[in-house]
Design a protein around this motif. Structure first.
Motif, PDB file in Angstrom:
ATOM      1  N   GLY A  64     -37.807 -36.032 -10.222  1.00  0.00           N
ATOM      2  CA  GLY A  64     -37.030 -35.350 -11.250  1.00  0.00           C
ATOM      3  C   GLY A  64     -37.218 -33.848 -11.267  1.00  0.00           C
ATOM      4  N   ASN A  65     -37.213 -33.286 -12.474  1.00  0.00           N
ATOM      5  CA  ASN A  65     -37.372 -31.838 -12.677  1.00  0.00           C
ATOM      6  C   ASN A  65     -38.671 -31.573 -13.432  1.00  0.00           C
ATOM      7  N   PRO A  66     -39.791 -31.473 -12.740  1.00  0.00           N
ATOM      8  CA  PRO A  66     -41.067 -31.229 -13.423  1.00  0.00           C
ATOM      9  C   PRO A  66     -41.223 -29.770 -13.833  1.00  0.00           C
ATOM     10  N   VAL A  67     -41.849 -29.553 -14.973  1.00  0.00           N
ATOM     11  CA  VAL A  67     -42.115 -28.200 -15.469  1.00  0.00           C
ATOM     12  C   VAL A  67     -43.605 -28.066 -15.786  1.00  0.00           C
ATOM     13  N   LEU A  68     -44.192 -27.015 -15.272  1.00  0.00           N
ATOM     14  CA  LEU A  68     -45.591 -26.685 -15.561  1.00  0.00           C
ATOM     15  C   LEU A  68     -45.615 -25.647 -16.672  1.00  0.00           C
ATOM     16  N   PRO A 122     -31.823 -20.400  -4.982  1.00  0.00           N
ATOM     17  CA  PRO A 122     -31.981 -21.753  -4.429  1.00  0.00           C
ATOM     18  C   PRO A 122     -32.064 -22.817  -5.517  1.00  0.00           C
ATOM     19  N   LYS A 123     -31.482 -23.965  -5.237  1.00  0.00           N
ATOM     20  CA  LYS A 123     -31.474 -25.075  -6.195  1.00  0.00           C
ATOM     21  C   LYS A 123     -32.490 -26.157  -5.843  1.00  0.00           C
ATOM     22  N   THR A 124     -32.988 -26.133  -4.619  1.00  0.00           N
ATOM     23  CA  THR A 124     -33.973 -27.122  -4.176  1.00  0.00           C
ATOM     24  C   THR A 124     -35.118 -26.409  -3.460  1.00  0.00           C
ATOM     25  N   MET A 125     -36.230 -27.118  -3.298  1.00  0.00           N
ATOM     26  CA  MET A 125     -37.353 -26.538  -2.573  1.00  0.00           C
ATOM     27  C   MET A 125     -36.986 -26.320  -1.108  1.00  0.00           C
ATOM     28  N   GLU A 126     -36.183 -27.211  -0.568  1.00  0.00           N
ATOM     29  CA  GLU A 126     -35.723 -27.019   0.802  1.00  0.00           C
ATOM     30  C   GLU A 126     -34.935 -25.710   0.915  1.00  0.00           C
ATOM     31  N   ASP A 127     -34.094 -25.437  -0.093  1.00  0.00           N
ATOM     32  CA  ASP A 127     -33.324 -24.186  -0.100  1.00  0.00           C
ATOM     33  C   ASP A 127     -34.241 -22.969  -0.227  1.00  0.00           C
ATOM     34  N   LEU A 128     -35.303 -23.102  -1.045  1.00  0.00           N
ATOM     35  CA  LEU A 128     -36.233 -21.989  -1.240  1.00  0.00           C
ATOM     36  C   LEU A 128     -36.964 -21.675   0.068  1.00  0.00           C
ATOM     37  N   LYS A 129     -37.356 -22.710   0.784  1.00  0.00           N
ATOM     38  CA  LYS A 129     -38.021 -22.480   2.069  1.00  0.00           C
ATOM     39  C   LYS A 129     -37.050 -21.883   3.085  1.00  0.00           C
ATOM     40  N   ALA A 130     -35.802 -22.359   3.058  1.00  0.00           N
ATOM     41  CA  ALA A 130     -34.802 -21.813   3.974  1.00  0.00           C
ATOM     42  C   ALA A 130     -34.514 -20.346   3.660  1.00  0.00           C
ATOM     43  N   LEU A 131     -34.483 -20.003   2.352  1.00  0.00           N
ATOM     44  CA  LEU A 131     -34.283 -18.613   1.953  1.00  0.00           C
ATOM     45  C   LEU A 131     -35.450 -17.757   2.426  1.00  0.00           C
ATOM     46  N   THR A 132     -36.660 -18.269   2.294  1.00  0.00           N
ATOM     47  CA  THR A 132     -37.852 -17.555   2.760  1.00  0.00           C
ATOM     48  C   THR A 132     -37.714 -17.211   4.240  1.00  0.00           C
ATOM     49  N   SER A 169     -35.474 -34.044  -1.373  1.00  0.00           N
ATOM     50  CA  SER A 169     -35.930 -35.244  -0.664  1.00  0.00           C
ATOM     51  C   SER A 169     -36.833 -36.133  -1.524  1.00  0.00           C
ATOM     52  N   LYS A 170     -37.167 -35.672  -2.732  1.00  0.00           N
ATOM     53  CA  LYS A 170     -38.010 -36.461  -3.644  1.00  0.00           C
ATOM     54  C   LYS A 170     -37.325 -36.580  -5.010  1.00  0.00           C
ATOM     55  N   PRO A 171     -36.128 -37.183  -5.047  1.00  0.00           N
ATOM     56  CA  PRO A 171     -35.366 -37.235  -6.304  1.00  0.00           C
ATOM     57  C   PRO A 171     -36.048 -38.033  -7.405  1.00  0.00           C
ATOM     58  N   MET A 175     -48.107 -29.752  -6.741  1.00  0.00           N
ATOM     59  CA  MET A 175     -48.518 -31.126  -7.030  1.00  0.00           C
ATOM     60  C   MET A 175     -47.406 -31.872  -7.756  1.00  0.00           C
ATOM     61  N   LEU A 176     -46.808 -31.226  -8.743  1.00  0.00           N
ATOM     62  CA  LEU A 176     -45.754 -31.867  -9.530  1.00  0.00           C
ATOM     63  C   LEU A 176     -44.474 -32.077  -8.730  1.00  0.00           C
ATOM     64  N   ARG A 177     -44.317 -31.315  -7.636  1.00  0.00           N
ATOM     65  CA  ARG A 177     -43.103 -31.448  -6.813  1.00  0.00           C
ATOM     66  C   ARG A 177     -43.299 -32.337  -5.586  1.00  0.00           C
ATOM     67  N   THR A 178     -44.525 -32.761  -5.374  1.00  0.00           N
ATOM     68  CA  THR A 178     -44.796 -33.636  -4.222  1.00  0.00           C
ATOM     69  C   THR A 178     -45.404 -34.979  -4.623  1.00  0.00           C
ATOM     70  N   GLN A 179     -45.882 -35.082  -5.875  1.00  0.00           N
ATOM     71  CA  GLN A 179     -46.565 -36.300  -6.323  1.00  0.00           C
ATOM     72  C   GLN A 179     -46.064 -36.732  -7.707  1.00  0.00           C
ATOM     73  N   PRO A 180     -46.138 -38.020  -8.018  1.00  0.00           N
ATOM     74  CA  PRO A 180     -45.787 -38.489  -9.360  1.00  0.00           C
ATOM     75  C   PRO A 180     -46.704 -37.875 -10.408  1.00  0.00           C
ATOM     76  N   ALA A 181     -46.214 -37.823 -11.641  1.00  0.00           N
ATOM     77  CA  ALA A 181     -46.975 -37.207 -12.735  1.00  0.00           C
ATOM     78  C   ALA A 181     -48.314 -37.904 -12.960  1.00  0.00           C
TER      79      ALA A 181
END
Length: 452
Positions: free
Chosen positions: A336-340, A188-198, A331-333, A231-237
């Motif tokens: 960007g691409n946050p990394v933990l 999956p390339k997006t979180m939406e895709d990851l949830k759909a794969l799940t 849906s939250k472009p 948090m990093l994928r739903t909220q600003p840094a």
């Protein structure tokens, strides 16, 4: 005890002397994957023969051998006599040494909270605007690295006190390529895709995830990585930063929302091997083994780069098992691409020409490529040759760092110990056990209020 410490220092000095005479791991000019031009340029401006540089850091055992191989190039380029040392209790030791007025010239630490404390007491030397400008221009997600390296000094003025070097990535999802191929699944390339794969895996009669939070006295910590990634994928840094400093309460909707994002995966009996009840009782070291059973007990596992240590013996990463970047929401472009992740930061604790030269050395590609070519070392430096990485999986993780628009340290490591290594852990166990995110977050906030 004092005698043994003196003998230990003498032994370290002998080791340093032996390393001084050691041959360079890769002969300058011979392998095109190294940026030798940058090394030769560095050598021209740093003749410091006769000077000594003491470095105190976290690397011991095999890692010390690796860092010494990098330091050999600094020795060769400058003529400086470098003495590297470490300790089992290096976090406590650096505090003792700085308070006693006998710090090393350079200290390397993986704990931003400890660095902030040292800076606030006047034990660190600002690295200057030029270093800050260099990080902004040369590190991917440069502003993140400047923010991470900036602390308030004794007078309360913020300045750049640290140089990030050797980074780790946590935002990874592991899978078995053969299982994906057999089932016809795509990465999956997006979180939406990851949830759909799940949901697709469940519809196909399989179980998507293995999740284990068990870790003895530290049970619960793997869930904190999940929440931080969410948090990093739903909220600003900056919301993430306010959360880890309690500038916004743990009970804020932004935080409970991220907890519930984790719960979407972990609290659904159909989504997790053994059902939701097994999440807290499964040991984190055992949970990835479900990827390799036949038929697979699960197809996906969220964990940091160290997890292959717990894969079945003989597993080849990149072939038998692989990983992908924990994707962002389409849906939250704007996020960007946050990394933990995590990493180490170098600081000047005694201002000398050799100390300054060492920070300049860390800005050369060769200071990164020599370690990259040998073992586990990741860097956000854009000017390194990616082909210098020792293997494909390391190169792939390096690319995740280079593609990052935001990098943040593990949030629980930035929080007070009673929260990040206490109430947050136990709260996550309560959460997967059935409590609401609001109740759990409220309890964690009460624990935080109690230590103020």
């Amino acid at each position: 005890m004092k005698r043994s410490l003196v003998m230990g220092v003498a032994a370290l000095a002998l080791m340093a002397g032996a390393t001084q005479a050691a041959e360079l791991k890769f002969k300058p000019g011979e392998d095109a994957k190294f940026n030798w031009a940058s090394y030769e340029e560095f050598k021209k401006g740093h003749d410091l023969k006769g000077q000594t540089l003491t470095i105190f850091g976290p690397w011991r055992g095999e890692d010390q051998t690796l860092v010494e191989s990098v330091l050999d190039y600094f020795r060769d380029a400058t003529g400086v006599d470098v003495k590297y040392s470490s300790s089992e209790n290096y976090e406590q030791q650096i505090v003792i040494d700085t308070q006693a007025g006998s710090p090393p010239d350079v200290a390397v630490l993986p704990q931003p909270g400890l660095i902030a404390d040292l800076a606030s007491k006047g034990y660190l030397v600002p690295l200057g605007d030029e270093t800050q400008k260099w990080l902004l221009e040369n590190y991917a997600a440069g502003q993140s690295w400047v923010d991470l390296s900036t602390y308030k000094g004794k007078d309360g003025t913020a300045a750049l006190y640290a140089f990030p070097y050797k980074i780790d990535v946590k935002s990874l999802v592991w899978y078995v390529p053969e299982n994906f191929e057999d089932a016809g699944y795509e990465v999956p390339k997006t979180m939406e895709d990851l949830k759909a794969l799940t949901e697709k895996i469940v519809a196909d009669g399989g179980t998507p995830w293995c999740i284990g939070l068990g870790s003895g006295g530290a049970t619960g910590w793997p869930a904190t990585d999940w929440v931080e990634d969410m948090m990093l994928r739903t909220q600003p840094a900056d919301t993430y930063d306010k959360w880890v400093t309690n500038a916004i309460p743990f009970s804020d909707a932004a935080v409970t929302g991220a907890i519930d994002e984790f719960g979407w995966f972990a609290k659904n009996d159909k989504f997790v091997a053994g059902g939701a009840a097994a999440v807290s009782s499964s040991d984190f070291r055992d949970s990835p083994k479900g990827l390799f059973s036949s038929p697979p007990k699960c197809y996906l596992h969220h964990q940091a780069s160290f997890v292959p240590s717990f894969f079945p013996e003989g597993t080849v990463v990149g072939e038998d098992a692989d990983f992908f970047y924990m994707p962002p929401y389409a849906s939250k472009p704007d996020l960007g691409n946050p990394v933990l992740g995590a990493g180490t930061l170098a600081m000047i604790t005694k201002d000398t020409p050799a100390s300054r030269a060492f920070i300049a050395f860390l800005q050369t590609p060769i200071a990164h490529e020599v370690w990259m070519a040998q073992s586990s070392f990741l860097t956000p430096l854009k000017t390194v040759n990616q082909d210098a990485y020792a293997n494909g999986p390391m190169k792939k993780q390096g690319e995740i760092l280079l593609n990052a628009t935001t990098f943040r340290f593990d949030g629980s490591d930035l929080m007070p110990g009673k929260i990040g290594a206490g109430a947050f852990w136990t709260g996550m166990i309560d959460y997967v056990g059935g409590k609401s995110s609001e109740d759990v977050a409220g309890g964690i906030q009460k624990a935080w209020d109690a230590i103020k």
